[in-house]
Scaffold this motif. Sequence first.
Motif, PDB file in Angstrom:
ATOM      1  N   UNK A  89       0.885  -1.492   0.179  1.00 54.89           N
ATOM      2  CA  UNK A  89       0.101  -0.177   0.045  1.00 54.89           C
ATOM      3  C   UNK A  89       0.973   1.209  -0.033  1.00 54.89           C
ATOM      4  N   UNK A  90       1.953   1.363   0.807  1.00 53.15           N
ATOM      5  CA  UNK A  90       2.813   2.316   0.900  1.00 53.15           C
ATOM      6  C   UNK A  90       3.509   2.550  -0.442  1.00 53.15           C
ATOM      7  N   UNK A  91       4.043   1.391  -1.129  1.00 55.91           N
ATOM      8  CA  UNK A  91       4.608   1.643  -2.251  1.00 55.91           C
ATOM      9  C   UNK A  91       3.584   2.290  -3.579  1.00 55.91           C
ATOM     10  N   UNK A  92       2.376   1.783  -3.484  1.00 59.50           N
ATOM     11  CA  UNK A  92       1.432   2.304  -4.310  1.00 59.50           C
ATOM     12  C   UNK A  92       1.263   3.945  -4.058  1.00 59.50           C
ATOM     13  N   UNK A  93       1.187   4.204  -2.684  1.00 60.04           N
ATOM     14  CA  UNK A  93       0.841   5.557  -2.624  1.00 60.04           C
ATOM     15  C   UNK A  93       1.836   6.542  -3.072  1.00 60.04           C
ATOM     16  N   UNK A  94       3.109   6.083  -2.668  1.00 56.58           N
ATOM     17  CA  UNK A  94       4.276   6.973  -3.240  1.00 56.58           C
ATOM     18  C   UNK A  94       4.594   6.886  -4.509  1.00 56.58           C
ATOM     19  N   UNK A  95       4.270   5.761  -5.085  1.00 56.44           N
ATOM     20  CA  UNK A  95       4.262   5.738  -6.921  1.00 56.44           C
ATOM     21  C   UNK A  95       3.308   6.742  -7.350  1.00 56.44           C
ATOM     22  N   UNK A  96       1.992   6.960  -6.537  1.00 56.74           N
ATOM     23  CA  UNK A  96       1.350   8.042  -7.255  1.00 56.74           C
ATOM     24  C   UNK A  96       1.780   9.355  -7.044  1.00 56.74           C
ATOM     25  N   UNK A  97       2.628   9.482  -5.951  1.00 56.14           N
ATOM     26  CA  UNK A  97       3.271  10.773  -5.935  1.00 56.14           C
ATOM     27  C   UNK A  97       4.087  10.957  -6.875  1.00 56.14           C
ATOM     28  N   UNK A  98       5.066   9.918  -7.474  1.00 55.88           N
ATOM     29  CA  UNK A  98       5.836  10.204  -8.756  1.00 55.88           C
ATOM     30  C   UNK A  98       5.153  10.207  -9.970  1.00 55.88           C
ATOM     31  N   UNK A  99       3.998   9.768 -10.044  1.00 57.22           N
ATOM     32  CA  UNK A  99       2.943   9.870 -11.164  1.00 57.22           C
ATOM     33  C   UNK A  99       2.537  11.345 -11.433  1.00 57.22           C
ATOM     34  N   UNK A 100       2.324  11.747 -10.042  1.00 55.72           N
ATOM     35  CA  UNK A 100       1.720  13.250  -9.993  1.00 55.72           C
ATOM     36  C   UNK A 100       2.782  14.072 -10.380  1.00 55.72           C
ATOM     37  N   UNK A 101       3.992  13.935 -10.167  1.00 58.20           N
ATOM     38  CA  UNK A 101       5.265  14.672 -10.137  1.00 58.20           C
ATOM     39  C   UNK A 101       5.538  14.851 -11.742  1.00 58.20           C
ATOM     40  N   UNK A 102       5.331  13.484 -12.222  1.00 61.34           N
ATOM     41  CA  UNK A 102       5.477  13.531 -13.874  1.00 61.34           C
ATOM     42  C   UNK A 102       4.624  14.164 -14.720  1.00 61.34           C
ATOM     43  N   UNK A 103       3.226  14.116 -14.145  1.00 60.10           N
ATOM     44  CA  UNK A 103       2.135  14.768 -14.808  1.00 60.10           C
ATOM     45  C   UNK A 103       2.362  16.209 -14.835  1.00 60.10           C
ATOM     46  N   UNK A 104       2.636  16.771 -13.538  1.00 59.35           N
ATOM     47  CA  UNK A 104       2.889  18.254 -13.637  1.00 59.35           C
ATOM     48  C   UNK A 104       3.997  18.789 -14.607  1.00 59.35           C
ATOM     49  N   UNK A 105       5.032  17.981 -14.706  1.00 58.15           N
ATOM     50  CA  UNK A 105       6.205  18.218 -15.376  1.00 58.15           C
ATOM     51  C   UNK A 105       5.876  18.397 -16.988  1.00 58.15           C
ATOM     52  N   UNK A 106       4.876  17.222 -17.081  1.00 51.18           N
ATOM     53  CA  UNK A 106       4.572  17.141 -18.612  1.00 51.18           C
ATOM     54  C   UNK A 106       3.792  18.741 -19.137  1.00 51.18           C
ATOM     55  N   UNK A 107       2.970  18.933 -18.178  1.00 52.40           N
ATOM     56  CA  UNK A 107       2.386  20.424 -18.190  1.00 52.40           C
ATOM     57  C   UNK A 107       3.275  21.540 -18.282  1.00 52.40           C
ATOM     58  N   UNK A 108       4.247  21.512 -17.278  1.00 52.88           N
ATOM     59  CA  UNK A 108       5.029  22.823 -16.957  1.00 52.88           C
ATOM     60  C   UNK A 108       5.845  22.789 -18.362  1.00 52.88           C
ATOM     61  N   UNK A 109       6.367  21.519 -18.793  1.00 55.64           N
ATOM     62  CA  UNK A 109       7.469  21.958 -20.079  1.00 55.64           C
ATOM     63  C   UNK A 109       6.546  22.113 -21.196  1.00 55.64           C
ATOM     64  N   UNK A 110       5.354  21.696 -21.498  1.00 53.03           N
ATOM     65  CA  UNK A 110       4.586  22.298 -22.755  1.00 53.03           C
ATOM     66  C   UNK A 110       4.150  23.720 -22.518  1.00 53.03           C
ATOM     67  N   UNK A 111       3.998  24.079 -21.326  1.00 57.26           N
ATOM     68  CA  UNK A 111       3.904  25.626 -21.418  1.00 57.26           C
ATOM     69  C   UNK A 111       5.121  26.488 -21.554  1.00 57.26           C
ATOM     70  N   UNK A 112       6.148  26.024 -20.793  1.00 61.44           N
ATOM     71  CA  UNK A 112       7.653  26.715 -21.278  1.00 61.44           C
ATOM     72  C   UNK A 112       8.081  26.744 -22.635  1.00 61.44           C
ATOM     73  N   UNK A 113       7.823  25.705 -23.343  1.00 64.53           N
ATOM     74  CA  UNK A 113       8.152  25.623 -24.800  1.00 64.53           C
ATOM     75  C   UNK A 113       7.449  26.922 -25.441  1.00 64.53           C
ATOM     76  N   UNK A 114       6.376  27.467 -24.980  1.00 64.90           N
ATOM     77  CA  UNK A 114       5.741  28.253 -25.841  1.00 64.90           C
ATOM     78  C   UNK A 114       6.037  29.853 -25.264  1.00 64.90           C
ATOM     79  N   UNK A 115       6.717  30.112 -24.140  1.00 63.04           N
ATOM     80  CA  UNK A 115       7.229  31.361 -23.711  1.00 63.04           C
ATOM     81  C   UNK A 115       8.444  31.374 -23.250  1.00 63.04           C
ATOM     82  N   UNK A 116       9.235  32.319 -23.805  1.00 66.25           N
ATOM     83  CA  UNK A 116      10.574  32.545 -23.183  1.00 66.25           C
ATOM     84  C   UNK A 116      10.797  33.181 -21.604  1.00 66.25           C
TER      85      UNK A 116
END
Length: 309
Positions: A200-227
């Motif tokens: 259960x602990x492994x699942x909880x903290x894997x979800x943390x990793x997935x959330x971090x990956x999800x946020x950076x996908x959107x952050x990188x998409x946004x940063x590509x468009x703006x200097x």
Amino acid sequence: MVNQSNERSFILSGFNETMNFTVPLFSVTLLYYCGILFFNISLVLLIVLDESLHEPMYIFVSSLCINALYGTTGFYPKFLSDLLSSSHRISYEGCLLQGFVMYSFACCDLSILTVMAFDRYMAICRPLHYHSFMTKRRLSQLVCFSWLTPFCVFAINVLLTARLKLCGINIQRALCLNWLIVQLACPEADTFPNNISANVIIVIYLSHWLFIIWTYIYIIKTCVRSREDRVKFTQTCVPHLTSVIINAIVMAFDVMYLRFGSRDLSQSLKNFIALEFLIIPPVMNPLMYGFKLSKIRNRILSLIYLKGK
């Protein structure tokens, strides 16, 4: 072990190969621990005392440093004491406590990095809503989440371990970890709840990793468009992303070895793998954020300049 209920201490077998170089190891470890205390306390005090740094990102950085102090204090004083001692024992209660501190420290690091990722996502991808959303109350909730989640999860984990009857006293490390105690359980002991809890602990903290990956996908998409966003990403996200990568590598090595590690490795290498999360992040994080975040760096340089005068 004949009488399980009377066995109230463990032997830390991880010190067996340190006897020939105890003094040099003690000196280096003490110096390193003093460095951890200096860098982390300095950064926390700088953020607390400077009102211009009372922003969410810097509050999270100070939380990361406080957690480093919490985790390393749970290990280094005992480790240094054991290096100077001929008896490398730890009480049953002390072992459970150290196991709790080690796991909660490591996972609190990940929880803090997760809320930092969310903070960067809001600042870069939702800048118009950032200040209205990231209020003092919301900030307090995120800080509480990052600390209370691992504390509650591992409190349950330790309670499940405390009910087990043990048939061994040798822990093959220089510190106590909950899973190592579980491995000493008698054959008839019911470790199924411990296995469920670990998964259960492994699942909880894997979800943390997935959330971090999800946020950076959107952050990188946004940063590509703006200097402007690319500059913001370089200044604030690069140190965070570096911390995330370091945390991922260290924890992956530790978990994989703890669960599936070979018995053929030398004791010194086993100790290093087990202690990576107490050696690398506590020093890397304050140095990285101190030198990379411009506000903190400028404040440090101004203090050095004033002292120089």
